[in-house]
Design a protein around this motif. Structure first.
Motif, PDB file in Angstrom:
ATOM      1  N   PHE A  22      28.865 -31.923 -82.990  1.00 51.14           N
ATOM      2  CA  PHE A  22      29.133 -32.118 -84.374  1.00 51.14           C
ATOM      3  C   PHE A  22      30.034 -33.697 -84.399  1.00 51.14           C
ATOM      4  CE2 PHE A  22      29.821 -27.325 -83.866  1.00 51.14           C
ATOM      5  CZ  PHE A  22      28.716 -27.084 -84.612  1.00 51.14           C
ATOM      6  N   SER A  23      29.769 -34.010 -85.722  1.00 55.48           N
ATOM      7  CA  SER A  23      30.319 -35.160 -86.040  1.00 55.48           C
ATOM      8  C   SER A  23      31.706 -35.103 -86.797  1.00 55.48           C
ATOM      9  CB  SER A  23      29.409 -36.081 -86.864  1.00 55.48           C
ATOM     10  OG  SER A  23      29.112 -35.242 -88.087  1.00 55.48           O
ATOM     11  N   TYR A  24      32.453 -34.098 -86.590  1.00 59.91           N
ATOM     12  CA  TYR A  24      33.927 -33.814 -86.654  1.00 59.91           C
ATOM     13  C   TYR A  24      34.422 -33.263 -85.405  1.00 59.91           C
ATOM     14  CZ  TYR A  24      31.923 -29.070 -87.385  1.00 59.91           C
ATOM     15  OH  TYR A  24      31.420 -27.964 -87.292  1.00 59.91           O
ATOM     16  N   HIS A  25      35.647 -33.774 -85.532  1.00 62.98           N
ATOM     17  CA  HIS A  25      36.597 -33.035 -84.324  1.00 62.98           C
ATOM     18  C   HIS A  25      36.603 -31.324 -84.403  1.00 62.98           C
ATOM     19  CE1 HIS A  25      38.028 -36.948 -83.043  1.00 62.98           C
ATOM     20  NE2 HIS A  25      38.559 -37.236 -84.359  1.00 62.98           N
ATOM     21  N   HIS A  26      36.365 -30.946 -83.140  1.00 59.24           N
ATOM     22  CA  HIS A  26      36.224 -29.699 -83.053  1.00 59.24           C
ATOM     23  C   HIS A  26      36.578 -29.104 -81.576  1.00 59.24           C
ATOM     24  CE1 HIS A  26      32.248 -30.418 -81.752  1.00 59.24           C
ATOM     25  NE2 HIS A  26      32.331 -29.503 -81.211  1.00 59.24           N
TER      26      HIS A  26
ATOM     27  N   LEU B  33      30.940 -40.647 -77.821  1.00 65.45           N
ATOM     28  CA  LEU B  33      32.019 -39.497 -78.251  1.00 65.45           C
ATOM     29  C   LEU B  33      33.293 -39.860 -78.325  1.00 65.45           C
ATOM     30  CD1 LEU B  33      30.157 -36.925 -75.966  1.00 65.45           C
ATOM     31  CD2 LEU B  33      29.529 -37.332 -78.338  1.00 65.45           C
TER      32      LEU B  33
ATOM     33  N   GLU C  51      41.964 -37.174 -82.573  1.00 62.93           N
ATOM     34  CA  GLU C  51      42.392 -38.613 -83.034  1.00 62.93           C
ATOM     35  C   GLU C  51      43.179 -39.241 -81.978  1.00 62.93           C
ATOM     36  OE1 GLU C  51      41.229 -40.100 -85.804  1.00 62.93           O
ATOM     37  OE2 GLU C  51      39.997 -38.578 -86.292  1.00 62.93           O
TER      38      GLU C  51
ATOM     39  N   GLY D  56      39.375 -31.382 -77.703  1.00 63.49           N
ATOM     40  CA  GLY D  56      38.752 -31.826 -78.953  1.00 63.49           C
ATOM     41  C   GLY D  56      37.530 -32.615 -78.501  1.00 63.49           C
ATOM     42  N   HIS D  57      36.561 -32.673 -79.419  1.00 59.15           N
ATOM     43  CA  HIS D  57      35.404 -33.494 -78.985  1.00 59.15           C
ATOM     44  C   HIS D  57      34.576 -33.821 -80.439  1.00 59.15           C
ATOM     45  CE1 HIS D  57      34.200 -29.577 -78.039  1.00 59.15           C
ATOM     46  NE2 HIS D  57      33.091 -29.528 -78.140  1.00 59.15           N
ATOM     47  N   LYS D  58      33.952 -34.849 -80.475  1.00 58.47           N
ATOM     48  CA  LYS D  58      33.257 -35.374 -81.750  1.00 58.47           C
ATOM     49  C   LYS D  58      32.181 -36.623 -81.339  1.00 58.47           C
ATOM     50  CE  LYS D  58      34.702 -38.032 -85.924  1.00 58.47           C
ATOM     51  NZ  LYS D  58      35.576 -38.818 -87.051  1.00 58.47           N
ATOM     52  N   LYS D  59      31.203 -36.441 -82.141  1.00 53.62           N
ATOM     53  CA  LYS D  59      30.120 -37.558 -81.995  1.00 53.62           C
ATOM     54  C   LYS D  59      30.554 -38.533 -83.042  1.00 53.62           C
ATOM     55  CE  LYS D  59      26.329 -37.282 -84.047  1.00 53.62           C
ATOM     56  NZ  LYS D  59      25.016 -36.807 -84.785  1.00 53.62           N
TER      57      LYS D  59
ATOM     58  N   THR E 274      38.824 -26.072 -85.762  1.00 50.23           N
ATOM     59  CA  THR E 274      38.841 -27.513 -86.121  1.00 50.23           C
ATOM     60  C   THR E 274      40.279 -28.046 -86.588  1.00 50.23           C
ATOM     61  OG1 THR E 274      38.326 -26.673 -88.603  1.00 50.23           O
ATOM     62  CG2 THR E 274      36.574 -27.571 -87.245  1.00 50.23           C
TER      63      THR E 274
END
Length: 168
Positions: free
Chosen positions: A57-61, A79, A84, A104-107, A130
């Motif tokens: 996903f392109s948002y922090h989750h 990634l 943040e 947390g991880h995000k693309k 999230t």
């Protein structure tokens, strides 16, 4: 599969992401290089199941109820892990990323052919969270009680995970 080149990342809770209080995220560089087509089978043999393939996903989750392994099957991506202010890392085909519950991880960006294989210890079901402020109730207890893997997803029972992750 030879000796892995592993980087450990520790994160504290930040604004939206709890992260794991004591287990590090692990980046196994080139752990499955030239064996990408075997990734799902290897994960499953080591009891990391409930596999899926796709992107990040392109948002922090984060997942509060289970740990997650992401194996890069094709392509590459930038990634951000830890939320943040966390670490930005480049993952490439053959790399494996182990994320403890709460991490947390995000693309941030990816090559067009970027694809990962994801799995969870013991085939646990996963949730998607999230916002720690909204999801605060019980999330820390859930993170710390996530099923602890009996085996490294790549190297099995005697793999580096047993030395790098210790139960409290």
């Amino acid at each position: 599969m030879g000796n892995p080149d592993i980087t450990m990342y520790y994160f504290e809770q930040n604004r939206y992401i709890p992260n794991h209080p004591y287990l590090p995220a692990l980046h196994y560089k080139r752990a499955m290089e030239n064996k990408e087509d075997e990734m799902e089978k290897v994960f499953q043999q080591n009891n990391w199941k409930n596999t899926w393939s796709g992107g990040v996903f392109s948002y922090h989750h984060y997942h509060s109820n289970t740990h997650e392994v992401l194996g890069v099957k094709t392509g590459s991506a930038l990634l951000q892990i830890g939320g943040e202010g966390g670490s930005k890392l480049i993952v490439k085909s053959g790399d494996v990323l182990l994320l403890p519950a709460g991490t947390g991880h995000k693309k941030l960006s990816a090559s067009p052919e970027f694809e990962v294989i994801g799995a969870y210890p013991n085939g646990e079901d996963y949730n998607i969270k999230t916002d720690v402020e909204k999801d605060l109730d019980g999330v820390q207890e859930e993170i710390e009680s996530a099923f602890f893997p009996a085996a490294d997803p790549v190297y099995g029972e005697d793999g580096p995970l047993s030395k790098m992750w210790r139960q409290k």
